[in-house]
Write a protein that holds these residues in place. Structure first.
Motif, PDB file in Angstrom:
ATOM      1  N   TYR A 155     -20.345  -8.212  -1.046  1.00 16.76           N
ATOM      2  CA  TYR A 155     -20.377  -9.406  -0.200  1.00 16.76           C
ATOM      3  C   TYR A 155     -21.010  -9.054   1.150  1.00 16.76           C
ATOM      4  O   TYR A 155     -20.697  -8.020   1.743  1.00 16.76           O
ATOM      5  CB  TYR A 155     -18.950  -9.930   0.007  1.00 16.76           C
ATOM      6  N   GLY A 196     -12.720  -7.804   8.484  1.00 18.10           N
ATOM      7  CA  GLY A 196     -12.879  -8.117   7.068  1.00 18.10           C
ATOM      8  C   GLY A 196     -12.078  -7.199   6.174  1.00 18.10           C
ATOM      9  O   GLY A 196     -11.380  -6.302   6.607  1.00 18.10           O
ATOM     10  N   VAL A 233     -12.785 -14.431   4.898  1.00 20.66           N
ATOM     11  CA  VAL A 233     -11.466 -13.863   5.170  1.00 20.66           C
ATOM     12  C   VAL A 233     -10.627 -14.810   6.022  1.00 20.66           C
ATOM     13  O   VAL A 233      -9.404 -14.888   5.856  1.00 20.66           O
ATOM     14  CB  VAL A 233     -11.602 -12.488   5.853  1.00 20.66           C
ATOM     15  N   GLY A 284     -17.644  -6.164   7.114  1.00 22.41           N
ATOM     16  CA  GLY A 284     -17.016  -4.971   6.565  1.00 22.41           C
ATOM     17  C   GLY A 284     -18.017  -4.085   5.852  1.00 22.41           C
ATOM     18  O   GLY A 284     -17.996  -2.857   5.988  1.00 22.41           O
ATOM     19  N   TRP A 344     -20.182 -14.671   7.550  1.00 21.33           N
ATOM     20  CA  TRP A 344     -19.740 -14.509   6.169  1.00 21.33           C
ATOM     21  C   TRP A 344     -18.291 -14.050   6.116  1.00 21.33           C
ATOM     22  O   TRP A 344     -17.474 -14.584   5.345  1.00 21.33           O
ATOM     23  CB  TRP A 344     -20.632 -13.494   5.457  1.00 21.33           C
ATOM     24  N   THR A 345     -17.950 -13.065   6.942  1.00 20.38           N
ATOM     25  CA  THR A 345     -16.589 -12.537   6.938  1.00 20.38           C
ATOM     26  C   THR A 345     -15.609 -13.540   7.538  1.00 20.38           C
ATOM     27  O   THR A 345     -14.500 -13.713   7.037  1.00 20.38           O
ATOM     28  CB  THR A 345     -16.529 -11.211   7.719  1.00 20.38           C
ATOM     29  N   SER A 393     -24.035 -11.077   9.853  1.00 21.17           N
ATOM     30  CA  SER A 393     -22.967 -10.760   8.898  1.00 21.17           C
ATOM     31  C   SER A 393     -21.619 -11.338   9.288  1.00 21.17           C
ATOM     32  O   SER A 393     -20.768 -11.572   8.424  1.00 21.17           O
ATOM     33  CB  SER A 393     -22.839  -9.239   8.756  1.00 21.17           C
ATOM     34  N   GLU A 397     -15.059  -6.514   0.138  1.00 18.24           N
ATOM     35  CA  GLU A 397     -16.471  -6.841   0.307  1.00 18.24           C
ATOM     36  C   GLU A 397     -17.352  -5.844  -0.443  1.00 18.24           C
ATOM     37  O   GLU A 397     -18.399  -6.214  -0.985  1.00 18.24           O
ATOM     38  CB  GLU A 397     -16.834  -6.853   1.790  1.00 18.24           C
ATOM     39  N   GLY A 438     -20.685  -9.252   4.258  1.00 17.95           N
ATOM     40  CA  GLY A 438     -19.879  -9.448   5.451  1.00 17.95           C
ATOM     41  C   GLY A 438     -19.965  -8.277   6.405  1.00 17.95           C
ATOM     42  O   GLY A 438     -20.664  -7.290   6.169  1.00 17.95           O
TER      43      GLY A 438
END
Length: 329
Positions: free
Chosen positions: A277, A267, A110, A281, A105-106, A102, A272, A279
């Motif tokens: 999303y 994040g 971000v 978070g 992605w963040t 994960s 999110e 991520g």
């Protein structure tokens, strides 16, 4: 060199303090968090062997015959080996694997959005501050209003307008579910397409703060003696703005962006969640909802290390931008 060694020593001590707090806090919790975790694992069909229990005891306490010092040393050894336990909410995946899946992605979403809002805000702030009193100053109230808008409210508005009403962007997710994650062009284009609206939310919400701060610093820098001297020498206006005023006015913002970049790892949890999303978070919120102590502890540790690392890098860069800090720091 002494300045850099002092900074490095300070952050190493801060890292040790963060690891120690991460070890102590779960052991101050009421009850036995290990028993709670293992009970949840059994409810999810997980088999609990003595090795799994031992791993959780080293992370969270709540059992074992070893002394606290021995547990602490074993805990540090596990952390440095990347052994953060097993996630209850994503069983049987280890915590390190959940974070590794994960975190990118963040960081990409971000991180790029934060850098973009910083660069655009600083550039606009420098221009507005240098040309203070002109029509450009009318931009400042509009951007400050946007910076006061909560992330989740702006995210919901953008989803309602651009995703639901106009259909320009997808409603949720980080990529098209029919695709397999990889480095091929189709997956990357899908990830960019799905991440555009969440990134736009972060940029629009945060750009006003950078613009206002830089504008005020430029107004102050424009009246300094070194700027007046440069103007008296007949230097080009653009050179004075960039080489003299902006270079000094941007220093407080550079310190501020360190904290922002450090918290990139945590994040924007609400953003999110609105966009579903994938991520870190969202994983943190999922861990809280499921009392997944091992995952929460692992994410908090990663966030702490990221904040310390970002501040260290910016402190070192700050010394290069402003050599005076190496003397006074």
């Amino acid at each position: 060199m002494r300045y850099y060694l002092r900074k490095l020593a300070f952050y190493l001590v801060a890292l040790w303090a963060a690891l120690t707090l991460n070890f102590v806090i779960p052991r101050l919790m009421p009850g036995n968090p290990v028993d709670i975790l293992l009970a949840k694992l059994q409810l999810r069909g997980g088999s609990v062997d003595p090795a799994a229990r031992r791993s959780f005891e080293l992370l969270l306490g709540g059992g074992g015959d070893e002394s606290v010092v021995s547990q602490y040393l074993s805990y540090l050894g596990n952390v440095f080996r990347g052994d953060l336990g097993v996630s209850v909410s994503a069983f049987p995946a280890p915590v390190s694997q959940v974070i590794a899946d994960s975190l990118p992605w963040t960081v990409v979403l971000v991180g790029i959005a934060t850098l973009l809002s910083f660069l655009v805000g600083i550039a606009l702030g420098a221009l507005v501050g240098w040309k203070r009193g002109t029509w450009l100053d009318a931009l400042v109230p509009a951007t400050t209003v946007l910076s006061a808008v909560p992330y989740f409210w702006l995210a919901l508005i953008l989803v309602a307008v651009f995703a639901s009403a106009l259909g320009w962007f997808p409603l949720l997710g980080g990529y098209d579910v029919v695709l397999s994650p990889g480095w091929d062009a189709e997956f990357l284009s899908s990830a960019i397409y799905h991440g555009t609206l969440p990134a736009l939310t972060i940029v629009v919400s945060s750009i006003g703060g950078w613009l206002l701060g830089m504008r005020n610093m430029m107004v102050s820098a424009a009246s300094e003696d070194y700027v007046l001297t440069a103007q008296a020498k007949g230097l080009r206006d653009s050179r004075i703005m960039i080489r003299y005023a902006t270079r000094n006015a941007v220093l407080p913002s550079v310190a501020g962006v360190a904290i922002s970049l450090g918290f990139v790892v945590s994040g924007s949890i609400i953003t999110e969640q609105v966009f579903s999303y994938p991520g870190i978070g969202s994983k943190l919120l999922q861990a809280v909802q499921n009392n997944d102590y091992a995952l929460m502890q692992g994410i908090f540790l990663v966030i702490t290390v990221a904040v310390l690392g970002a501040n260290l890098v910016v402190d070192l860069l700050y010394a290069l931008i402003d050599p005076r800090t190496r003397v006074t720091g």
